[in-house]
Design a protein around this motif. Structure first.
Motif, PDB file in Angstrom:
ATOM      1  N   ILE A 105      20.171   2.468 -25.131  1.00  0.00           N
ATOM      2  CA  ILE A 105      20.303   3.598 -24.221  1.00  0.00           C
ATOM      3  C   ILE A 105      21.768   3.999 -24.103  1.00  0.00           C
ATOM      4  O   ILE A 105      22.640   3.154 -23.929  1.00  0.00           O
ATOM      5  CB  ILE A 105      19.726   3.253 -22.841  1.00  0.00           C
ATOM      6  N   TYR A 106      22.040   5.308 -24.176  1.00  0.00           N
ATOM      7  CA  TYR A 106      23.401   5.823 -24.062  1.00  0.00           C
ATOM      8  C   TYR A 106      23.711   6.316 -22.652  1.00  0.00           C
ATOM      9  O   TYR A 106      24.874   6.356 -22.261  1.00  0.00           O
ATOM     10  CB  TYR A 106      23.615   6.979 -25.053  1.00  0.00           C
ATOM     11  N   GLY A 107      22.699   6.711 -21.899  1.00  0.00           N
ATOM     12  CA  GLY A 107      22.904   7.194 -20.540  1.00  0.00           C
ATOM     13  C   GLY A 107      21.740   6.807 -19.657  1.00  0.00           C
ATOM     14  O   GLY A 107      20.582   6.861 -20.078  1.00  0.00           O
ATOM     15  N   LEU A 108      22.056   6.402 -18.428  1.00  0.00           N
ATOM     16  CA  LEU A 108      21.012   5.983 -17.487  1.00  0.00           C
ATOM     17  C   LEU A 108      21.369   6.520 -16.101  1.00  0.00           C
ATOM     18  O   LEU A 108      22.409   6.173 -15.543  1.00  0.00           O
ATOM     19  CB  LEU A 108      20.888   4.465 -17.449  1.00  0.00           C
ATOM     20  N   ASP A 109      20.524   7.403 -15.572  1.00  0.00           N
ATOM     21  CA  ASP A 109      20.749   8.000 -14.260  1.00  0.00           C
ATOM     22  C   ASP A 109      19.582   7.631 -13.350  1.00  0.00           C
ATOM     23  O   ASP A 109      18.480   8.147 -13.493  1.00  0.00           O
ATOM     24  CB  ASP A 109      20.868   9.525 -14.383  1.00  0.00           C
ATOM     25  N   LYS A 143      27.003   4.661 -22.193  1.00  0.00           N
ATOM     26  CA  LYS A 143      28.247   5.377 -21.918  1.00  0.00           C
ATOM     27  C   LYS A 143      28.269   5.960 -20.507  1.00  0.00           C
ATOM     28  O   LYS A 143      29.349   6.176 -19.946  1.00  0.00           O
ATOM     29  CB  LYS A 143      28.441   6.512 -22.937  1.00  0.00           C
ATOM     30  N   VAL A 144      27.100   6.225 -19.927  1.00  0.00           N
ATOM     31  CA  VAL A 144      27.018   6.799 -18.585  1.00  0.00           C
ATOM     32  C   VAL A 144      26.013   5.994 -17.769  1.00  0.00           C
ATOM     33  O   VAL A 144      24.862   5.835 -18.183  1.00  0.00           O
ATOM     34  CB  VAL A 144      26.574   8.281 -18.626  1.00  0.00           C
ATOM     35  N   LEU A 145      26.452   5.487 -16.612  1.00  0.00           N
ATOM     36  CA  LEU A 145      25.575   4.733 -15.716  1.00  0.00           C
ATOM     37  C   LEU A 145      25.770   5.263 -14.308  1.00  0.00           C
ATOM     38  O   LEU A 145      26.862   5.196 -13.751  1.00  0.00           O
ATOM     39  CB  LEU A 145      25.896   3.241 -15.765  1.00  0.00           C
ATOM     40  N   ASN A 146      24.705   5.810 -13.734  1.00  0.00           N
ATOM     41  CA  ASN A 146      24.761   6.394 -12.393  1.00  0.00           C
ATOM     42  C   ASN A 146      23.714   5.723 -11.518  1.00  0.00           C
ATOM     43  O   ASN A 146      22.516   5.932 -11.695  1.00  0.00           O
ATOM     44  CB  ASN A 146      24.518   7.907 -12.462  1.00  0.00           C
ATOM     45  N   LEU A 147      24.183   4.912 -10.566  1.00  0.00           N
ATOM     46  CA  LEU A 147      23.294   4.239  -9.613  1.00  0.00           C
ATOM     47  C   LEU A 147      23.591   4.705  -8.190  1.00  0.00           C
ATOM     48  O   LEU A 147      23.242   4.006  -7.225  1.00  0.00           O
ATOM     49  CB  LEU A 147      23.479   2.719  -9.706  1.00  0.00           C
ATOM     50  N   SER A 148      24.183   5.850  -8.032  1.00  0.00           N
ATOM     51  CA  SER A 148      24.626   6.332  -6.720  1.00  0.00           C
ATOM     52  C   SER A 148      23.457   6.766  -5.841  1.00  0.00           C
ATOM     53  O   SER A 148      22.340   6.996  -6.317  1.00  0.00           O
ATOM     54  CB  SER A 148      25.590   7.499  -6.900  1.00  0.00           C
ATOM     55  N   SER A 153      31.426  -2.297 -22.733  1.00  0.00           N
ATOM     56  CA  SER A 153      32.716  -1.929 -23.321  1.00  0.00           C
ATOM     57  C   SER A 153      32.813  -0.464 -23.706  1.00  0.00           C
ATOM     58  O   SER A 153      33.920   0.065 -23.843  1.00  0.00           O
ATOM     59  CB  SER A 153      32.983  -2.794 -24.554  1.00  0.00           C
ATOM     60  N   GLN A 154      31.679   0.224 -23.885  1.00  0.00           N
ATOM     61  CA  GLN A 154      31.712   1.625 -24.314  1.00  0.00           C
ATOM     62  C   GLN A 154      31.470   2.600 -23.166  1.00  0.00           C
ATOM     63  O   GLN A 154      31.423   3.804 -23.390  1.00  0.00           O
ATOM     64  CB  GLN A 154      30.672   1.856 -25.403  1.00  0.00           C
ATOM     65  N   ILE A 155      31.334   2.107 -21.945  1.00  0.00           N
ATOM     66  CA  ILE A 155      30.996   2.989 -20.836  1.00  0.00           C
ATOM     67  C   ILE A 155      32.162   3.920 -20.519  1.00  0.00           C
ATOM     68  O   ILE A 155      33.333   3.527 -20.551  1.00  0.00           O
ATOM     69  CB  ILE A 155      30.588   2.170 -19.593  1.00  0.00           C
ATOM     70  N   GLU A 156      31.824   5.181 -20.250  1.00  0.00           N
ATOM     71  CA  GLU A 156      32.819   6.200 -19.942  1.00  0.00           C
ATOM     72  C   GLU A 156      32.704   6.711 -18.507  1.00  0.00           C
ATOM     73  O   GLU A 156      33.667   7.226 -17.956  1.00  0.00           O
ATOM     74  CB  GLU A 156      32.680   7.379 -20.912  1.00  0.00           C
ATOM     75  N   ASP A 216      38.923  -4.253 -17.760  1.00  0.00           N
ATOM     76  CA  ASP A 216      38.773  -4.328 -19.215  1.00  0.00           C
ATOM     77  C   ASP A 216      37.964  -3.173 -19.791  1.00  0.00           C
ATOM     78  O   ASP A 216      37.786  -3.097 -21.016  1.00  0.00           O
ATOM     79  CB  ASP A 216      38.092  -5.651 -19.609  1.00  0.00           C
ATOM     80  N   LEU A 217      37.468  -2.282 -18.934  1.00  0.00           N
ATOM     81  CA  LEU A 217      36.684  -1.130 -19.411  1.00  0.00           C
ATOM     82  C   LEU A 217      37.649  -0.011 -19.797  1.00  0.00           C
ATOM     83  O   LEU A 217      37.874   0.941 -19.048  1.00  0.00           O
ATOM     84  CB  LEU A 217      35.700  -0.672 -18.330  1.00  0.00           C
ATOM     85  N   TYR A 218      38.216  -0.091 -20.979  1.00  0.00           N
ATOM     86  CA  TYR A 218      39.279   0.819 -21.383  1.00  0.00           C
ATOM     87  C   TYR A 218      38.781   2.229 -21.715  1.00  0.00           C
ATOM     88  O   TYR A 218      39.582   3.157 -21.813  1.00  0.00           O
ATOM     89  CB  TYR A 218      40.022   0.232 -22.588  1.00  0.00           C
ATOM     90  N   SER A 219      37.459   2.396 -21.905  1.00  0.00           N
ATOM     91  CA  SER A 219      36.913   3.725 -22.194  1.00  0.00           C
ATOM     92  C   SER A 219      36.520   4.478 -20.928  1.00  0.00           C
ATOM     93  O   SER A 219      36.103   5.637 -20.998  1.00  0.00           O
ATOM     94  CB  SER A 219      35.692   3.610 -23.108  1.00  0.00           C
ATOM     95  N   LEU A 220      36.660   3.827 -19.775  1.00  0.00           N
ATOM     96  CA  LEU A 220      36.209   4.416 -18.520  1.00  0.00           C
ATOM     97  C   LEU A 220      37.093   5.601 -18.132  1.00  0.00           C
ATOM     98  O   LEU A 220      38.306   5.473 -18.006  1.00  0.00           O
ATOM     99  CB  LEU A 220      36.249   3.356 -17.418  1.00  0.00           C
ATOM    100  N   SER A 221      36.467   6.778 -17.956  1.00  0.00           N
ATOM    101  CA  SER A 221      37.208   7.982 -17.566  1.00  0.00           C
ATOM    102  C   SER A 221      36.748   8.545 -16.230  1.00  0.00           C
ATOM    103  O   SER A 221      37.413   9.396 -15.656  1.00  0.00           O
ATOM    104  CB  SER A 221      37.068   9.062 -18.648  1.00  0.00           C
TER     105      SER A 221
END
Length: 225
Positions: free
Chosen positions: A20-24, A45-50, A66-69, A88-93
């Motif tokens: 899975i690349y995105g989970l909302d 790359k996208v995880l939204n649990l808000s 490691s690939q989450i943005e 350590d999540l260097y891809s996090l924007s």
């Protein structure tokens, strides 16, 4: 994981979840702790649990993504500290843990966490953060930093639109003047200009006559033989 679409029930498990690349899952009524197994979503790359009712600590296993943005855990009832492993999540924007019950200190403002402002942590009264406060300027309707206020005083934004339009107009006039000067001085280029101009006009006219339904008054009269 199950999804219902009309009358069909789809069940996903095993390898599918790891791809899975995105989970909302935002804006539900999920309760309990965030499962540590969330760290097994290797390619996400996208995880939204808000906007749920998650409690307990933020699982440090999230640092395995490691690939989450984009990570949004805001508007829950999470407690404890922000795990230092998230550094350590260097891809996090994009990152938000706002409006929880977190405590302790915010992550150090280094690497990617240097790009996150106070809005990422607001709503946690026991969380100690030393970050630039982001405020909204009602006159322009965008968000600015307190550190930039001194630099933006007297300015209408990054681009002065009046100067932009003026420079564009001057550039357009200069191109026309340079073109006219070249055509006036050089007779060869002048003949070439008018030749190709006439060919373009003629070609465009016959194209419209042949392919477009023009009125008879726009067509050149041709005598019959």
């Amino acid at each position: 994981m199950e999804f219902v679409t009309k009358t069909h029930l789809y069940t996903y498990n095993g390898v599918i979840l790891s791809l899975i690349y995105g989970l909302d899952l935002s804006r539900n009524n999920f309760t309990g702790k965030i499962p540590t197994e969330v760290g097994q979503l290797d390619y996400i790359k996208v995880l939204n649990l808000s906007h749920n009712k998650f409690t307990g600590d933020i699982p440090s296993s999230i640092a395995n993504l490691s690939q989450i943005e984009s990570l949004d855990l805001s508007h829950n009832n999470l407690s404890g500290v922000v795990p230092h492993q998230l550094m350590d999540l260097y891809s996090l924007s994009s990152f938000s843990v706002a409006y929880n019950n977190l405590s302790g200190t915010c992550p150090q403002m280094i690497a990617q966490f240097n790009t996150f402002d106070q809005s990422s942590y607001e709503g946690n009264p026991f969380l100690n953060c030393t970050l630039p406060l982001m405020t909204t300027n009602p006159s322009v309707g965008h968000t600015t930093s307190d550190d930039d206020d001194d630099n933006n005083d007297g300015e209408g934004g990054f681009i002065d639109m009046e100067s932009f339009y003026a420079s564009e107009s001057i550039s357009y006039v200069m191109v026309l003047l340079i073109t006219a000067s070249i055509l006036y001085i050089n007779p060869y280029w002048r003949r070439v200009w008018f030749y190709y101009g006439g060919v373009t006009i003629t070609t465009s006219y016959y194209f419209m006559v042949h392919y477009l339904p023009l009125s008879a008054r726009y067509k050149v009269w041709e005598p019959r033989i």
